[in-house]
Structure formats: structure tokens, C-alpha cells
Scaffold this motif. Sequence first.
Motif, PDB file in Angstrom:
ATOM      1  N   PHE A  44      81.151  32.276  44.571  1.00  0.00           N
ATOM      2  CA  PHE A  44      81.920  31.562  43.555  1.00  0.00           C
ATOM      3  C   PHE A  44      83.374  31.642  44.000  1.00  0.00           C
ATOM      4  O   PHE A  44      84.137  32.507  43.595  1.00  0.00           O
ATOM      5  CB  PHE A  44      81.711  32.218  42.186  1.00  0.00           C
ATOM      6  N   HIS A  45      83.735  30.717  44.888  1.00  0.00           N
ATOM      7  CA  HIS A  45      85.036  30.837  45.561  1.00  0.00           C
ATOM      8  C   HIS A  45      85.400  29.492  46.158  1.00  0.00           C
ATOM      9  O   HIS A  45      84.527  28.731  46.597  1.00  0.00           O
ATOM     10  CB  HIS A  45      84.957  31.894  46.663  1.00  0.00           C
ATOM     11  N   GLY A  46      86.691  29.194  46.183  1.00  0.00           N
ATOM     12  CA  GLY A  46      87.139  27.941  46.763  1.00  0.00           C
ATOM     13  C   GLY A  46      86.562  26.762  45.997  1.00  0.00           C
ATOM     14  O   GLY A  46      86.491  26.760  44.764  1.00  0.00           O
ATOM     15  N   ALA A  47      86.120  25.741  46.722  1.00  0.00           N
ATOM     16  CA  ALA A  47      85.535  24.564  46.080  1.00  0.00           C
ATOM     17  C   ALA A  47      84.121  24.843  45.580  1.00  0.00           C
ATOM     18  O   ALA A  47      83.628  24.149  44.687  1.00  0.00           O
ATOM     19  CB  ALA A  47      85.517  23.399  47.078  1.00  0.00           C
ATOM     20  N   ALA A  48      83.452  25.843  46.151  1.00  0.00           N
ATOM     21  CA  ALA A  48      82.062  26.158  45.779  1.00  0.00           C
ATOM     22  C   ALA A  48      82.038  27.114  44.593  1.00  0.00           C
ATOM     23  O   ALA A  48      81.803  28.306  44.748  1.00  0.00           O
ATOM     24  CB  ALA A  48      81.332  26.762  46.979  1.00  0.00           C
ATOM     25  N   ARG A  49      82.309  26.554  43.401  1.00  0.00           N
ATOM     26  CA  ARG A  49      82.318  27.392  42.206  1.00  0.00           C
ATOM     27  C   ARG A  49      81.306  26.839  41.206  1.00  0.00           C
ATOM     28  O   ARG A  49      81.655  26.168  40.233  1.00  0.00           O
ATOM     29  CB  ARG A  49      83.727  27.466  41.591  1.00  0.00           C
ATOM     30  N   ASP A  50      80.055  27.143  41.483  1.00  0.00           N
ATOM     31  CA  ASP A  50      78.950  26.624  40.673  1.00  0.00           C
ATOM     32  C   ASP A  50      78.104  27.782  40.179  1.00  0.00           C
ATOM     33  O   ASP A  50      77.684  28.637  40.967  1.00  0.00           O
ATOM     34  CB  ASP A  50      78.106  25.661  41.522  1.00  0.00           C
ATOM     35  N   LEU A  51      77.869  27.826  38.876  1.00  0.00           N
ATOM     36  CA  LEU A  51      77.051  28.879  38.296  1.00  0.00           C
ATOM     37  C   LEU A  51      75.782  28.327  37.652  1.00  0.00           C
ATOM     38  O   LEU A  51      75.109  29.039  36.900  1.00  0.00           O
ATOM     39  CB  LEU A  51      77.862  29.669  37.255  1.00  0.00           C
ATOM     40  N   GLU A  52      75.452  27.078  37.939  1.00  0.00           N
ATOM     41  CA  GLU A  52      74.266  26.472  37.347  1.00  0.00           C
ATOM     42  C   GLU A  52      72.995  27.106  37.923  1.00  0.00           C
ATOM     43  O   GLU A  52      72.903  27.377  39.114  1.00  0.00           O
ATOM     44  CB  GLU A  52      74.256  24.967  37.620  1.00  0.00           C
ATOM     45  N   GLY A  53      72.016  27.296  37.050  1.00  0.00           N
ATOM     46  CA  GLY A  53      70.704  27.755  37.489  1.00  0.00           C
ATOM     47  C   GLY A  53      70.671  29.156  38.057  1.00  0.00           C
ATOM     48  O   GLY A  53      69.872  29.452  38.957  1.00  0.00           O
ATOM     49  N   LEU A  54      71.511  30.062  37.536  1.00  0.00           N
ATOM     50  CA  LEU A  54      71.528  31.432  38.041  1.00  0.00           C
ATOM     51  C   LEU A  54      70.191  32.121  37.776  1.00  0.00           C
ATOM     52  O   LEU A  54      69.661  32.074  36.666  1.00  0.00           O
ATOM     53  CB  LEU A  54      72.645  32.233  37.356  1.00  0.00           C
ATOM     54  N   ALA A  55      69.657  32.783  38.775  1.00  0.00           N
ATOM     55  CA  ALA A  55      68.433  33.572  38.616  1.00  0.00           C
ATOM     56  C   ALA A  55      68.787  35.007  38.248  1.00  0.00           C
ATOM     57  O   ALA A  55      69.879  35.495  38.563  1.00  0.00           O
ATOM     58  CB  ALA A  55      67.625  33.549  39.912  1.00  0.00           C
ATOM     59  N   ASP A  56      67.850  35.679  37.594  1.00  0.00           N
ATOM     60  CA  ASP A  56      68.107  37.055  37.162  1.00  0.00           C
ATOM     61  C   ASP A  56      68.278  38.008  38.338  1.00  0.00           C
ATOM     62  O   ASP A  56      68.907  39.059  38.199  1.00  0.00           O
ATOM     63  CB  ASP A  56      66.952  37.556  36.275  1.00  0.00           C
ATOM     64  N   ASP A  57      67.691  37.642  39.495  1.00  0.00           N
ATOM     65  CA  ASP A  57      67.794  38.535  40.649  1.00  0.00           C
ATOM     66  C   ASP A  57      68.878  38.100  41.626  1.00  0.00           C
ATOM     67  O   ASP A  57      68.882  38.531  42.783  1.00  0.00           O
ATOM     68  CB  ASP A  57      66.453  38.614  41.376  1.00  0.00           C
ATOM     69  N   GLU A  58      69.818  37.278  41.171  1.00  0.00           N
ATOM     70  CA  GLU A  58      70.795  36.679  42.081  1.00  0.00           C
ATOM     71  C   GLU A  58      72.084  37.499  42.162  1.00  0.00           C
ATOM     72  O   GLU A  58      72.510  38.119  41.187  1.00  0.00           O
ATOM     73  CB  GLU A  58      71.120  35.250  41.631  1.00  0.00           C
ATOM     74  N   PHE A  59      72.686  37.471  43.334  1.00  0.00           N
ATOM     75  CA  PHE A  59      74.020  38.009  43.556  1.00  0.00           C
ATOM     76  C   PHE A  59      75.012  36.851  43.513  1.00  0.00           C
ATOM     77  O   PHE A  59      74.786  35.799  44.123  1.00  0.00           O
ATOM     78  CB  PHE A  59      74.125  38.649  44.954  1.00  0.00           C
ATOM     79  N   VAL A  60      76.127  37.037  42.824  1.00  0.00           N
ATOM     80  CA  VAL A  60      77.238  36.089  42.860  1.00  0.00           C
ATOM     81  C   VAL A  60      78.463  36.850  43.364  1.00  0.00           C
ATOM     82  O   VAL A  60      78.799  37.922  42.837  1.00  0.00           O
ATOM     83  CB  VAL A  60      77.512  35.473  41.478  1.00  0.00           C
ATOM     84  N   LEU A  61      79.106  36.307  44.372  1.00  0.00           N
ATOM     85  CA  LEU A  61      80.275  36.948  44.983  1.00  0.00           C
ATOM     86  C   LEU A  61      81.522  36.144  44.664  1.00  0.00           C
ATOM     87  O   LEU A  61      81.540  34.915  44.849  1.00  0.00           O
ATOM     88  CB  LEU A  61      80.098  37.036  46.506  1.00  0.00           C
ATOM     89  N   THR A  62      82.557  36.801  44.194  1.00  0.00           N
ATOM     90  CA  THR A  62      83.825  36.132  43.944  1.00  0.00           C
ATOM     91  C   THR A  62      84.966  37.064  44.325  1.00  0.00           C
ATOM     92  O   THR A  62      84.746  38.232  44.658  1.00  0.00           O
ATOM     93  CB  THR A  62      83.943  35.683  42.477  1.00  0.00           C
ATOM     94  N   THR A  63      86.180  36.528  44.284  1.00  0.00           N
ATOM     95  CA  THR A  63      87.353  37.313  44.677  1.00  0.00           C
ATOM     96  C   THR A  63      88.223  37.597  43.460  1.00  0.00           C
ATOM     97  O   THR A  63      88.106  36.945  42.415  1.00  0.00           O
ATOM     98  CB  THR A  63      88.186  36.556  45.716  1.00  0.00           C
ATOM     99  N   TYR A  64      89.122  38.564  43.606  1.00  0.00           N
ATOM    100  CA  TYR A  64      90.035  38.872  42.507  1.00  0.00           C
ATOM    101  C   TYR A  64      90.936  37.678  42.201  1.00  0.00           C
ATOM    102  O   TYR A  64      91.262  37.419  41.034  1.00  0.00           O
ATOM    103  CB  TYR A  64      90.870  40.110  42.856  1.00  0.00           C
ATOM    104  N   GLY A  65      91.341  36.936  43.236  1.00  0.00           N
ATOM    105  CA  GLY A  65      92.168  35.757  43.013  1.00  0.00           C
ATOM    106  C   GLY A  65      91.437  34.691  42.226  1.00  0.00           C
ATOM    107  O   GLY A  65      91.984  34.097  41.282  1.00  0.00           O
TER     108      GLY A  65
END
Length: 612
Positions: A227-248
Motif C-alpha cells: 500500500f504505497h505510491g500509486a498502488a494503494r488498493d485495499l479491496e478484497g483483503l484476505a484474512d491471511d494477507e500481509f499489507v506493507l506500507t510506509t510511515y510517509g
Amino acid sequence: HWPRELLRTLTTHAEVGPPPGAPTGAPSLLSPDAVLRFDWRFTLDGHELTREELHRLAEASRPAVRLRDRWMLVDPAEVRRALDRRDSRVDALTALGAALTGTTGESGDRVPVRATGWLETLRERLTDPDRPGPEPVEPPAELQATLRDYQRRGLDWLHRMTSLGLGCVLADDMGLGKTLTLISLHVHRARQESPPGPTLVVCPASLLGNWQREIGRFAPAVPVRRFHGAARDLEGLADDEFVLTTYGTLRRDAERLAATRWGLVAADEAQHVKNPHAATARALRTVPAGARVALTGTPVENNLTELWAILDWATPGLLGPLSRFRRRWADAAESGTDPEAARRLAALVGPFLLRRRKSDPGIAPELPPKTETDRVVALSPEQTALYEAVVREGLEAVAESDGLARRGLVVKLLTALKQVCNHPAQYLKESDPVLTGRSGKLELFDELLGTIRAEGAATLVFTQYVAMARLLESHLAARGVPTLLLHGGTPVRRREEMVRAFQDGAAPVFLLSLKAAGTGLNLTRAEHVVHFDRWWNPAVEAQATDRAYRIGQDRPVQVHRLIAEGTVEDRIAALLRRKQRLADAVLSGGEAGLTELSDAELAELVVLRGAR
């Protein structure tokens, strides 16, 4: 003179625990909304008094009173103070804090506290991190790694804390595997009958690629997205999924991240939120989670307020408001005038912070003497534009040439790309450059060096370019970091003086030209070796590493190779690991071997790829 048999001592203590009639078992999730009773108990020479008897003592308003058919001598002021203490209801974390420290009240009026019911059971579990829980956690079968004993204990501890809904801080030294332990926890939670939900990892931008690679390496079946830059999509998150983002990104898009109910939120390099008033820390607090884990090798860099900020995010309310924390705990502990305050603070904080050092008994013997890590980082926007331009122009020039001229152009292209990966200022040969904010690799280096210095360790930094070494020297000088710089032009006598100075502790960072310093030096003071850029022949890198990893070194050595993601550096690193046909060319001839590649093979090697 009063008869001695009249002397009596009125004492006060509190009991905290679940109210009468509450379930006897501890709740599976200890939330801040849970309420417990805070009951006061009063004893006179070991005999418990009722409230009614305490009122009779107070009404007498004199020290000599008759109670239970006996004359007693009690200080009326003590009786009045006891009556002022009222039974009350308190939130679970306030009750837990009192149970852990064994006291309540300010320093001038501190009273003993005893936990009851499941709160006492919880206190016992928390105060013994090596004590197995009801069901000791086994490393997940899906995990593509073998956990060392201390990592298994760390996994069990993380599971124990997060299953209770309690946040915690994993504060192991660098190199002990905090990332792997967190990945293991996620896989374990995801395979439960009712998975608690996806995991959000917030980290510095320089570590984003490293997290994705580590997850792909150790848990290849686990879905992961950035979840960073232009690729910031949270649709369809699975329960076993990792989402990586930055402090900025968190600061800019906290509202969208807060709209998801996360099973776990992990803050990597959590010292980034040590200022509780900064925008980053405020944004992080808005993201809801079933559990929170802070990862940091430096939980306290300057003062205890930093520890409060990290723990108050992980388990809000445990330490109380910052002003009260400073008054009750930190000021006394930092001044060194009240050892008891430091002991009580350790009792309160200890169960929520797991800190292992490489020097701890049972830790270092389990570590390999040399740990090598590829640290992958994305190019900055400026680097990306430069890299693509150099590739386009370089491949066109190579395609139009042949023979010796073609070989020279290939070497020129590879050299230019490596310099772009290091820093735009090196490639552009700027005389008075601005260094910060332009190179992903430099940001990663700053992050890495900050952690190393906080541990008090020394570092060797190798680069094949003297120009890059001078840029690093200037950059670190601006930050007040003492350095030494050795290159091919350093006179022999000065070279020997610098080696002695580094070994004697004159500077924490030794910048070295790979060719000039790759052999013949004994620099065993260093525990860390950083290869800022990659050499085509790994044997040369190994010789450089052996400046620290050699006879006389009595500590584990950590080797960090900085690699620009999706670039020729990344491709070469993968080839060297797999030892395929092109790797054999690199091993035998370095750049000379690469000059014999076809145009298509060369393009495959150098064209910039997106994040994987």
C-alpha cells in the motif's frame, strides 16, 4: 506513658481483581473497556477491620479507643487517610499495572496491592516470559525456515501477548530475526479456526522491499501487497494477507488505513514513533487493530519518554498519561536517585518488552559466526528516471557497435547504472550536492547505521568508488558521525595510523575503498560490514568482509549488502545466488564475462523491473 500492650499498627493494602460473581476464567481478549474492582483492606496488627469499625475509630477522634473489647492506640490521622480510600472500579490496564508493580499511589503515599482471581493468573503468566502458555506454540508447518530456540520463545511470547489483546515490543538486537519471528506469528494466527484478520506492517520506505522479499522467502503461500505510491488498493483483503506500507504513506492516507479492521498492526523500526506528538505517531494511533506489535532494536535512545511513546501505542493506557509517567516513574529512574522507582518501572514494563542481545547467555552460541543479509531498497523517483535514461541510451549505443568498442560500452553502461543505484550525485559528478532525499540506498544506509550505532557497535563500509566514499563521509559529517576514510591514495603510514585509530575506538564508521582495503587489514573491532555497492566477483567481497571476520574476532559478524530493487544489482545478486550460466561468467571474469552477453541477454540484465 501508654502501656506497651496498647500499641497497635494500622496498615492498608488494596486488592484488585474481577468483581464478585464474575466468570472465574480470564477473558480471551483483555480490552481497555474491561472493568475490575479495586477494593481496600485495612488491618490492625494483622486483624482485618470492617468499614464500620474504621468509622467507629474515626468518630472517637482520639488515639486511645476501645474496639473488640480491647483498648487500642491508633493515630487518628492514619484512620482519616484510610477512610478517604474508596472502593472503585478501574479499567483492566490500570488494574494490571497495579498488579505488576505491586503498589498504587504516588511516591509519598504508596500502598501495597494484591491481585486476585484471573488477574493474578494473568500477572503470573506475564512476569515469566519463558513460562509456557496453556498451549505452547509450534512453528507453523508452512513456514519455510527453521526457528532457533530463542526465536521459538519469541514466537510463543508474541502469541501469548497478542491472543490476550495486549500489545508488546519485540526489542531484539539487529540480526536476531525480528522479521522472521513476526512472519511466523502471522502464519500461526492465519491458520487458526477463526483468523483474526490481515496484518498491516508499517515500516520506513527503505525497508519495504526487504519485507516483501522476506515474506516471499519464508512464507511463499501468504498473499502480500504494498500500500504505497500509486498502488494503494485495499479491496478484497484476505484474512491471511500481509499489507506493507510506509510511515510517509500512513501520514498521508491514515483515514483509508483506519477504515480496515486489522487483526495485527506491526510497527517496524518503531523508534520512528518515539515522539508521541509527531504526525507519524498520531496517525499510527488512529489505525485500529486486534493486537499491536512494535519491532525495534533501540526502544530507548535518549530518554524514557521514547519508551512511553512506543508502549503507549502498543498497549494504550498501561503507563498512564505522559505527565504522570514522567512524574511517577521516569524522572526518578533517570536521575538515579531512586533505585526502587527503576525497579517498579521494570516490573511494569518488563512483561510487555522482550529484549535479547547477542551477548546474552544462550543467544550468541546459537548464532552463526557470520550472518549475511541482502537488504533490498527501491530507487527514488530521480534515480528511476536516470536509470531508465541510461539504459535506453546505453543499449542503443551497444547495439550499434561491435568488437572492442562494444565491450567498452557494456562496461561503461554497467558502471553508470551502478553509480545511479548508489546516488544521483555520484553519477552526475556534482561538486556540491544535496544528498538527502535523492537515494533509496542512502536512506536505507541511514536507517541501518542508526540501529547499529544505538547498539554501540562499529561498522566497516565498503564501496568500489572513492567518489561515493567521499559523499558518505560528507553526509555522515553533517550528521555528526565521526568517520575514517581509506582509499588507494592513502599513504602507507597514514593507512596504519587509521587502522590503529579505528581499533582503538576513534570512530564508529570506517569507510573503505574495496580494492584498496579488501585485503591485508585487521579490523576486528567491527561487528558489522556494509557493502554499499555490489562487486561482480563475490570472492572479492568475501575478502573484504574478512577484514572483520578473522582470527581475533570474538563476536558474531553481520554482513549487509545493499541492493537496488529491480536493477542490474538485483539481477546480479539473484544470479550469484543461483549460480546459473551467467553467474559462472561473473564468478570467473566479472565485468569481462558480462561483455560477451548478446544484446538480448544484456537487456534482460539491465532493464529496470517493477517491485516483485
